[in-house]
Motif scaffolding. Structure first.
Motif, short mmCIF file in Angstrom:
data_model
loop_
_atom_site.label_atom_id
_atom_site.label_comp_id
_atom_site.label_asym_id
_atom_site.label_seq_id
_atom_site.Cartn_x
_atom_site.Cartn_y
_atom_site.Cartn_z
N LEU A 161 0.82 -1.21 0.00
CA LEU A 161 0.00 0.00 0.00
C LEU A 161 0.86 1.26 0.00
CD1 LEU A 161 -2.99 0.81 0.03
CD2 LEU A 161 -2.85 0.94 2.52
N ILE A 192 -0.87 -3.70 -8.25
CA ILE A 192 -1.64 -4.66 -7.46
C ILE A 192 -1.41 -6.08 -7.98
CG2 ILE A 192 -3.96 -5.39 -6.82
CD1 ILE A 192 -4.82 -2.47 -6.88
N THR A 257 -8.64 -3.24 -2.38
CA THR A 257 -7.42 -2.44 -2.46
C THR A 257 -7.65 -1.18 -3.27
OG1 THR A 257 -6.07 -4.46 -2.31
CG2 THR A 257 -5.00 -2.48 -3.15
#
Length: 324
Positions: A161, A192, A257
């Motif tokens: 992140l 990702i 996410t």
């Protein structure tokens, strides 16, 4: 191998009956059909995909679009929608946003496109990298396995992140012919997916380590089959089931996410619609206009739940040792 074969038994020859064999795919489908929760999740997922693809058509039917402002529906003193439940009416099915009055229903539909696009494509990137590197590590072993395994360990320990936040903050507005939010969507898909492949890579590696010593692989070697034949004809078909299962499990994680990144302000740029971005703006109005927070929050919850239910059902259907 045919999907179905008829095999006449000794007893069946007399009474005209036969035993009908079933392929593994048919057995898995029949197990999946018996799982109502999985079917419900699958139906919701299909509806979400259709809604995302037809967002312009659906918003045109209700006469709204995600960018038009309706200041006349906003209380000029408090900046909140007039009327009850966030301005829900026949024209605005889910109400309007505070301050600018944009239609929430239209923005939810367009936000689904971003969430599903990032969720699916980043899963594809992760599956391709994880399947290829995992099967190579498990089949060849030795230094190949050591290098790939250490890379996986490093990526699993890396703060994904924080890296995405730092990367997006320095990305140019124009890149590879893309501009604005398209650049951020492209970067999110790649990053990702790149940080997600070690999860499926570990699973594929473990399965490949087990399968490479099976009798049919040894038989193929003894008959002179090359590495390419063993990889693509013997190992890969037996790895399809775990790959499918972990793909369905990975998509909702990727959607969360993307929502988290948009919530933190490093996802797609305004005015592009995003569920996480809507949740972030709703924080300032949760007490005066709670519907603005409830609607995108419910959209994320239902989407992730549907994918998880479908993934659980697919896992059970493809598990020959599972019981029903």
């Amino acid at each position: 191998m045919p999907a179905e074969t008829e095999v006449s038994s000794s007893d069946g020859a007399a009474d005209g009956t036969s035993v009908r064999g079933r392929s593994l795919g048919r057995i898995a489908w029949e197990r999946l059909k018996s799982d109502r929760l999985a079917l419900t999740g699958g139906i919701v997922v299909l509806l979400l995909i259709v809604v995302a693809l037809l967002a312009p058509v659906l918003t045109g039917i209700v006469g709204q679009d995600p960018e038009t402002h309706h200041e006349d529906l906003i209380n000029p003193l408090f900046g909140t929608p007039t009327g009850s439940l966030g301005g829900i009416s026949g024209d605005h099915l889910l109400g309007v946003e505070p301050v600018n009055g944009r239609d929430i229903f239209a923005r939810i539909l367009y936000g689904a496109r971003i969430s599903l696009l990032v969720g699916f494509l980043s899963a594809v990137v992760a599956v391709v990298l994880g399947a290829v590197l995992g099967i190579l590590a498990g089949f060849f072993g030795g230094w190949v396995d050591t290098v790939i395994s250490r890379v996986m360990d490093g990526l699993l320990a890396f703060p994904q992140l924080l890296f995405i936040i730092a990367l997006v903050s320095v990305m140019p507005n124009d890149m590879l012919g893309l501009t604005g939010s398209s650049v951020r969507v492209f970067v999110m898909i790649l990053v990702i997916g790149f940080f997600g492949w070690p999860y499926i890579g570990r699973v594929v590696r473990g399965q490949a380590l087990s399968l490479r010593t099976r009798e049919y692989v040894e038989a193929a070697r003894s008959l002179g089959a090359g590495r390419r034949h063993i990889l693509f004809k013997e190992l890969l078909p037996n790895l399809v089931a775990p790959i499918i299962v972990y793909t369905t499990m990975m998509i909702p994680t990727n959607i969360l996410t993307e929502a988290a990144l948009s919530f933190l302000g490093v996802g797609v740029k305004p005015p592009t619609a995003s569920w996480g971005q809507m949740l972030s703006r709703a924080i300032d109005y949760y007490d005066s206009d709670p519907m603005y927070m409830v609607v995108p929050g419910t959209a994320i919850f239902v989407t992730v739940l549907a994918f998880n239910l479908l993934g659980d059902g697919v896992r059970d259907a493809l598990d020959p040792k599972g019981s029903r």
